[in-house]
Design a protein around this motif. Sequence first.
Motif, PDB file in Angstrom:
ATOM      1  N   ASP A 204       0.712  -1.178  -0.149  1.00 58.77           N
ATOM      2  CA  ASP A 204      -0.101   0.220  -0.058  1.00 58.77           C
ATOM      3  C   ASP A 204       0.634   1.618  -0.091  1.00 58.77           C
ATOM      4  N   GLY A 205       2.082   0.981  -0.381  1.00 56.41           N
ATOM      5  CA  GLY A 205       3.108   2.332  -0.313  1.00 56.41           C
ATOM      6  C   GLY A 205       2.793   2.138  -2.151  1.00 56.41           C
ATOM      7  N   GLY A 206       3.991   3.315  -2.173  1.00 56.27           N
ATOM      8  CA  GLY A 206       4.365   3.772  -3.375  1.00 56.27           C
ATOM      9  C   GLY A 206       4.239   5.579  -3.466  1.00 56.27           C
ATOM     10  N   MET A 207       3.514   6.522  -4.592  1.00 55.46           N
ATOM     11  CA  MET A 207       3.356   7.365  -4.666  1.00 55.46           C
ATOM     12  C   MET A 207       2.504   7.724  -3.661  1.00 55.46           C
ATOM     13  N   LEU A 208       2.611   8.437  -2.450  1.00 54.11           N
ATOM     14  CA  LEU A 208       1.275   8.622  -1.786  1.00 54.11           C
ATOM     15  C   LEU A 208       0.937  10.368  -0.971  1.00 54.11           C
ATOM     16  N   GLY A 209       1.365  10.998  -0.192  1.00 53.21           N
ATOM     17  CA  GLY A 209       0.855  12.623   0.374  1.00 53.21           C
ATOM     18  C   GLY A 209       0.933  13.117  -1.217  1.00 53.21           C
ATOM     19  N   LEU A 210       0.049  14.399  -1.226  1.00 54.30           N
ATOM     20  CA  LEU A 210       1.363  15.762  -1.830  1.00 54.30           C
ATOM     21  C   LEU A 210       0.926  17.351  -0.426  1.00 54.30           C
ATOM     22  N   ALA A 211       1.757  18.141  -0.519  1.00 50.68           N
ATOM     23  CA  ALA A 211       1.604  19.284   0.002  1.00 50.68           C
ATOM     24  C   ALA A 211       1.830  20.165  -1.417  1.00 50.68           C
ATOM     25  N   VAL A 212       1.252  21.633  -0.747  1.00 55.88           N
ATOM     26  CA  VAL A 212       2.036  22.498  -1.617  1.00 55.88           C
ATOM     27  C   VAL A 212       2.909  23.535  -0.404  1.00 55.88           C
ATOM     28  N   LEU A 213       3.673  24.056   0.013  1.00 59.68           N
ATOM     29  CA  LEU A 213       4.037  25.070   0.316  1.00 59.68           C
ATOM     30  C   LEU A 213       3.883  26.932  -0.942  1.00 59.68           C
ATOM     31  N   ARG A 214       3.927  27.763  -0.330  1.00 60.87           N
ATOM     32  CA  ARG A 214       3.773  28.691  -1.442  1.00 60.87           C
ATOM     33  C   ARG A 214       4.504  29.741  -0.579  1.00 60.87           C
ATOM     34  N   GLU A 215       5.953  29.696  -1.132  1.00 62.07           N
ATOM     35  CA  GLU A 215       6.764  30.979  -0.686  1.00 62.07           C
ATOM     36  C   GLU A 215       7.049  31.544  -1.756  1.00 62.07           C
TER      37      GLU A 215
END
Length: 336
Positions: A79-90
């Motif tokens: 169940d692993g692999g390419m999982l979560g994403l988040a964005v940081l805007r600086e």
Amino acid sequence: MGPLLRHSACPVGCFPVAALMPGKAPVEIASGLSIPWAAVAIGDEVIVSQRGTAEIVAYRPGHSLRPVGIVPDFVARGDGGMLGLAVLREADIWLYIYHSTNNGNRIVRMRYSEGRLGNPQIVLDDIPGGRGHNGGRIAFGPDGMLYVTVGETRNLDLPQDLKSLAGKILRMTPDGRVPSDNPFPGSLVYSFGHRNPQGLAWDDADQLWATEFGDDTWDELNRIEPGGNYGWPMLEGRGGNPDYIDPVMQWGTQEMGPSGMAYIGGTFFIAGLTSQRIWAVTIDRDGSADARDHFVGEYGRIRHVLHGSDGNLWFLTNSRSGGNDHIYSVPLVPRH
Ligand SMILES: [Ca+2]
């Protein structure tokens, strides 16, 4: 803005009485995906991870999916692999990615510029991983810190071991360091005693909540307190033991199987993966909850939900075999 009011004046500990629910007739906005696991908006695009591939893709309304970059050292495993994403805007826009490697799991960040991902910088490496219970959801909190769900990797010794990052929710600075105000000095651990949490959301009072896959009896929605012990593996669901924090809500695992979560306009939306539905949950100030399920079985397994750039609720389907998954958009309407 119509009837979907956000109760920004709600004091700490108070929950809005307004509630939302999905309207009818979700519209497909992306197709041809294979087990999309997370999605984030950058500008007028939506960036999507797919569990089995190193390639990150972007969707723009009216256009076909477009590859934007490859994440190196990627391994798909269980169940692993390419999982979560988040964005940081600086000054720059950074895409944060939680993925599996040969050695476990890793968080990298890649600069997103001119529609392409740059070279990865490792934010946190050697996160415990395995074939199962990899956790993998990441999100920036209202405090600007990065929160991460890590599963116990099917090792029951680890959730209660504060020296291990498995079975934990982590809190770190955007460059992966320990914030000075974390509950355990020098540790990324924010809460512990988790099994396989995969959903993170903050309410109007900036309180963190997390969903968690139970074993074979109870799935959980937890109100996350810094330093809190959520009981696994001693407890699954509510136990009434003062040593552990009970879930605010629990569901039989066939009714829930929760992955991603979003908080929109006073309502928690939870992706029911196992149960093939979307739950809409409100929690009153006295702790009493109202939970209603939608689209039961209509779209198959649902991996994630998010507040879409069109203001609607978006949800990601997760077929067993992959290759024919979709993102849908559905308007939110007042609950009736
Ligand atoms: Ca628990």
